[in-house]
Design an enzyme around this catalytic site. Structure first.
Site, PDB file in Angstrom:
ATOM      1  N   ALA A  12       0.813  -1.232   0.000  1.00 12.84           N
ATOM      2  CA  ALA A  12       0.000   0.000   0.000  1.00 12.84           C
ATOM      3  C   ALA A  12       0.841   1.275   0.000  1.00 12.84           C
ATOM      4  O   ALA A  12       0.313   2.353   0.238  1.00 12.84           O
ATOM      5  CB  ALA A  12      -0.954  -0.016   1.189  1.00 12.84           C
ATOM      6  N   ARG A  14       2.542   2.529  -2.601  1.00  7.96           N
ATOM      7  CA  ARG A  14       2.577   3.208  -3.912  1.00  7.96           C
ATOM      8  C   ARG A  14       1.382   2.776  -4.743  1.00  7.96           C
ATOM      9  O   ARG A  14       0.703   1.812  -4.414  1.00  7.96           O
ATOM     10  CB  ARG A  14       3.823   2.780  -4.713  1.00  7.96           C
ATOM     11  CG  ARG A  14       5.113   3.051  -4.098  1.00  7.96           C
ATOM     12  CD  ARG A  14       6.238   2.793  -5.081  1.00  7.96           C
ATOM     13  NE  ARG A  14       6.681   1.406  -5.107  1.00  7.96           N
ATOM     14  CZ  ARG A  14       6.867   0.696  -6.206  1.00  7.96           C
ATOM     15  NH1 ARG A  14       6.603   1.230  -7.381  1.00  7.96           N
ATOM     16  NH2 ARG A  14       7.327  -0.536  -6.147  1.00  7.96           N
ATOM     17  N   ASN A  87      -3.047  -6.801  -2.649  1.00  9.46           N
ATOM     18  CA  ASN A  87      -2.690  -5.942  -3.790  1.00  9.46           C
ATOM     19  C   ASN A  87      -1.223  -6.071  -4.216  1.00  9.46           C
ATOM     20  O   ASN A  87      -0.902  -5.851  -5.381  1.00  9.46           O
ATOM     21  CB  ASN A  87      -3.003  -4.487  -3.417  1.00  9.46           C
ATOM     22  CG  ASN A  87      -2.338  -3.503  -4.344  1.00  9.46           C
ATOM     23  OD1 ASN A  87      -2.802  -3.261  -5.454  1.00  9.46           O
ATOM     24  ND2 ASN A  87      -1.200  -2.948  -3.920  1.00  9.46           N
ATOM     25  N   SER A 139      -5.665  -9.357 -12.683  1.00  8.87           N
ATOM     26  CA  SER A 139      -5.363  -8.499 -13.842  1.00  8.87           C
ATOM     27  C   SER A 139      -6.119  -9.038 -15.052  1.00  8.87           C
ATOM     28  O   SER A 139      -6.376 -10.242 -15.135  1.00  8.87           O
ATOM     29  CB  SER A 139      -3.859  -8.550 -14.127  1.00  8.87           C
ATOM     30  OG  SER A 139      -3.593  -8.044 -15.421  1.00  8.87           O
ATOM     31  N   TYR A 152       3.557 -13.644 -15.163  1.00  9.63           N
ATOM     32  CA  TYR A 152       2.588 -12.726 -14.549  1.00  9.63           C
ATOM     33  C   TYR A 152       1.146 -13.210 -14.781  1.00  9.63           C
ATOM     34  O   TYR A 152       0.335 -13.246 -13.852  1.00  9.63           O
ATOM     35  CB  TYR A 152       2.804 -11.339 -15.143  1.00  9.63           C
ATOM     36  CG  TYR A 152       1.950 -10.246 -14.546  1.00  9.63           C
ATOM     37  CD1 TYR A 152       2.216  -9.732 -13.286  1.00  9.63           C
ATOM     38  CD2 TYR A 152       0.881  -9.702 -15.263  1.00  9.63           C
ATOM     39  CE1 TYR A 152       1.434  -8.708 -12.751  1.00  9.63           C
ATOM     40  CE2 TYR A 152       0.107  -8.686 -14.746  1.00  9.63           C
ATOM     41  CZ  TYR A 152       0.387  -8.189 -13.484  1.00  9.63           C
ATOM     42  OH  TYR A 152      -0.386  -7.184 -12.956  1.00  9.63           O
ATOM     43  N   ILE A 185      -3.294   0.510 -16.041  1.00 12.85           N
ATOM     44  CA  ILE A 185      -3.455   1.569 -15.046  1.00 12.85           C
ATOM     45  C   ILE A 185      -2.153   2.361 -14.903  1.00 12.85           C
ATOM     46  O   ILE A 185      -1.055   1.773 -14.875  1.00 12.85           O
ATOM     47  CB  ILE A 185      -3.871   0.965 -13.672  1.00 12.85           C
ATOM     48  CG1 ILE A 185      -5.057  -0.006 -13.814  1.00 12.85           C
ATOM     49  CG2 ILE A 185      -4.183   2.080 -12.667  1.00 12.85           C
ATOM     50  CD1 ILE A 185      -6.360   0.581 -14.330  1.00 12.85           C
TER      51      ILE A 185
HETATM   52  P1  NDP Z   1       3.422  -0.694  -8.237  1.00 11.80           P
HETATM   53  O1  NDP Z   1       4.645  -1.334  -8.780  1.00 11.80           O
HETATM   54  O2  NDP Z   1       3.191   0.753  -8.430  1.00 11.80           O
HETATM   55  O3  NDP Z   1       3.311  -1.013  -6.648  1.00 11.80           O
HETATM   56  C1  NDP Z   1       3.447  -2.319  -6.197  1.00 11.80           C
HETATM   57  C2  NDP Z   1       3.305  -2.337  -4.691  1.00 11.80           C
HETATM   58  O4  NDP Z   1       3.463  -3.701  -4.243  1.00 11.80           O
HETATM   59  C3  NDP Z   1       4.379  -1.505  -3.997  1.00 11.80           C
HETATM   60  O5  NDP Z   1       3.838  -0.909  -2.842  1.00 11.80           O
HETATM   61  C4  NDP Z   1       5.400  -2.593  -3.605  1.00 11.80           C
HETATM   62  O6  NDP Z   1       6.205  -2.247  -2.503  1.00 11.80           O
HETATM   63  C5  NDP Z   1       4.480  -3.738  -3.248  1.00 11.80           C
HETATM   64  N1  NDP Z   1       5.179  -5.020  -3.236  1.00 11.80           N
HETATM   65  C6  NDP Z   1       5.816  -5.617  -4.273  1.00 11.80           C
HETATM   66  N2  NDP Z   1       6.338  -6.787  -3.879  1.00 11.80           N
HETATM   67  C7  NDP Z   1       6.029  -6.925  -2.560  1.00 11.80           C
HETATM   68  C8  NDP Z   1       6.303  -7.907  -1.578  1.00 11.80           C
HETATM   69  N3  NDP Z   1       7.020  -9.005  -1.870  1.00 11.80           N
HETATM   70  N4  NDP Z   1       5.843  -7.731  -0.325  1.00 11.80           N
HETATM   71  C9  NDP Z   1       5.129  -6.624  -0.004  1.00 11.80           C
HETATM   72  N5  NDP Z   1       4.848  -5.653  -0.879  1.00 11.80           N
HETATM   73  C10 NDP Z   1       5.306  -5.794  -2.144  1.00 11.80           C
HETATM   74  O7  NDP Z   1       2.229  -1.549  -8.838  1.00 11.80           O
HETATM   75  P2  NDP Z   1       0.697  -1.186  -9.118  1.00 11.80           P
HETATM   76  O8  NDP Z   1       0.192  -0.262  -8.084  1.00 11.80           O
HETATM   77  O9  NDP Z   1       0.560  -0.866 -10.543  1.00 11.80           O
HETATM   78  O10 NDP Z   1       0.047  -2.634  -8.925  1.00 11.80           O
HETATM   79  C11 NDP Z   1      -0.683  -3.028  -7.771  1.00 11.80           C
HETATM   80  C12 NDP Z   1      -1.359  -4.350  -8.086  1.00 11.80           C
HETATM   81  O11 NDP Z   1      -2.212  -4.176  -9.214  1.00 11.80           O
HETATM   82  C13 NDP Z   1      -0.405  -5.476  -8.453  1.00 11.80           C
HETATM   83  O12 NDP Z   1      -0.861  -6.687  -7.923  1.00 11.80           O
HETATM   84  C14 NDP Z   1      -0.448  -5.483  -9.964  1.00 11.80           C
HETATM   85  O13 NDP Z   1      -0.096  -6.739 -10.483  1.00 11.80           O
HETATM   86  C15 NDP Z   1      -1.908  -5.157 -10.191  1.00 11.80           C
HETATM   87  N6  NDP Z   1      -2.225  -4.639 -11.509  1.00 11.80           N
HETATM   88  C16 NDP Z   1      -1.645  -3.481 -11.977  1.00 11.80           C
HETATM   89  C17 NDP Z   1      -1.968  -3.017 -13.237  1.00 11.80           C
HETATM   90  C18 NDP Z   1      -1.375  -1.765 -13.817  1.00 11.80           C
HETATM   91  O14 NDP Z   1      -1.612  -1.501 -15.013  1.00 11.80           O
HETATM   92  N7  NDP Z   1      -0.652  -0.950 -13.065  1.00 11.80           N
HETATM   93  C19 NDP Z   1      -2.904  -3.754 -14.087  1.00 11.80           C
HETATM   94  C20 NDP Z   1      -3.460  -4.938 -13.495  1.00 11.80           C
HETATM   95  C21 NDP Z   1      -3.115  -5.339 -12.248  1.00 11.80           C
HETATM   96  P3  NDP Z   1       7.658  -1.528  -2.701  1.00 11.80           P
HETATM   97  O15 NDP Z   1       7.351  -0.065  -2.784  1.00 11.80           O
HETATM   98  O16 NDP Z   1       8.397  -1.930  -1.461  1.00 11.80           O
HETATM   99  O17 NDP Z   1       8.241  -2.069  -3.958  1.00 11.80           O
END
Ligand code: NDP
Length: 244
Positions: A12, A14, A87, A139, A152, A185
């Site tokens: 949460a 970003r 998420n 997704s 993915y 997104i």
């Molecule tokens: P971002 O890359 O902007 O953010 C991902 C978030 O997940 C960050 O807060 C990150 O933390 C956290 N994270 C990643 N790995 C871990 C882990 N091992 N443990 C805890 N936290 C973790 O991605 P989005 O906001 O775009 O994506 C959010 C979700 O939506 C994802 O599941 C993605 O697959 C899905 N999604 C996104 C789409 C898009 O177009 N953007 C489309 C469809 C689905 P940190 O800051 O520490 O890296």
């Protein structure tokens, strides 16, 4: 015990997760922000400006023990978890001929196993409460597939199967489990794509544009609310009509 309902949102700090945390805070939920690494004091202030509580709980979701400790910590702080939003997610794109086994496994470990790790530790508390909402972030790629994303899309299709099975398993306990399938997104995850690739994708979307994290968060708010009390086991696309 928190007087307000409590929502735990993974990843949460970003993008979509952050917007979901803010939207649920605006709608009166106390928030447990899952993070790995550094806490964001500004986000805490922003959440608390809605007159709700915000606590940070650390865990790499791909690590079961860390998730176990994170849920214990959230329960110690709030006494309950009403809504879980799985998420946290990553991508490691590449064509299959060039994809390393580690890149396949890393994506499955965070996106799919991570969803299990957190849910497995939250479910006993929801069963005891006899209520709960679980919202898994899949997704459209998990529904329709995408060249260069075998890892993915497998992880996100897995999340859909997980969602439907769990929905059947815990419906009798008044726990509703749904998935959302966002399309394209505007977050850090998609910023890495070139303008040409983005234009190509936009051309295939009936609404001809990317979605915003806010547009995703609004659907999560609905699934976390009383308004969705007869909705479970569903996958809701939020994709401007990209997949239908
Ligand atoms: P971002 O890359 O902007 O953010 C991902 C978030 O997940 C960050 O807060 C990150 O933390 C956290 N994270 C990643 N790995 C871990 C882990 N091992 N443990 C805890 N936290 C973790 O991605 P989005 O906001 O775009 O994506 C959010 C979700 O939506 C994802 O599941 C993605 O697959 C899905 N999604 C996104 C789409 C898009 O177009 N953007 C489309 C469809 C689905 P940190 O800051 O520490 O890296």
């Amino acid at each position: 015990m928190s007087e307000r309902k409590v929502a735990l949102v993974t990843g949460a700090t970003r993008g979509i997760g952050k917007e979901i945390a803010l939207e649920l805070a605006k709608n009166g939920f106390d928030i447990a922000v899952n993070y790995r690494g550094t806490q964001d004091e500004n986000l805490k202030k922003e959440i608390e400006s809605n007159n709700v509580r915000c606590e940070f709980v650390e865990a790499d979701v791909s690590n079961f023990e860390q998730c176990e400790n994170m849920i214990k910590e959230a329960i110690e702080k709030y006494g309950r978890i009403d809504v879980l939003v799985n998420n946290a997610g990553i991508t490691k794109d590449g064509l299959i001929m060039r994809m390393k086994k580690e890149d396949f496994e890393a994506v499955i470990d965070v996106n799919l196993v991570g969803t299990f790790n957190v849910t497995r530790n939250v479910i006993p508390y929801m069963i005891k409460q006899k209520s709960g909402r679980i919202i898994n972030v899949s997704s459209v790629v998990g529904v329709a597939g995408n060249a260069g994303q075998t890892n993915y899309s497998a992880s996100k299709a897995g999340v859909i199967g997980f969602t439907k099975s769990l929905a059947k398993e815990v419906a009798s306990r008044n726990i509703l489990v749904n998935a959302i399938a966002p399309g394209f997104i505007d977050t850090d995850m998609t910023k890495v794509l070139s303008d040409t690739v983005k234009e190509g994708i936009n051309a295939q979307i009936p609404l001809k544009r990317m979605g915003t994290p806010k547009e995703v968060a609004k659907v999560v708010k609905f699934l976390a609310s009383e308004d969705s009390s007869y909705v479970t086991g569903q996958v809701i696309n939020i994709d401007g009509g990209m997949v239908m």
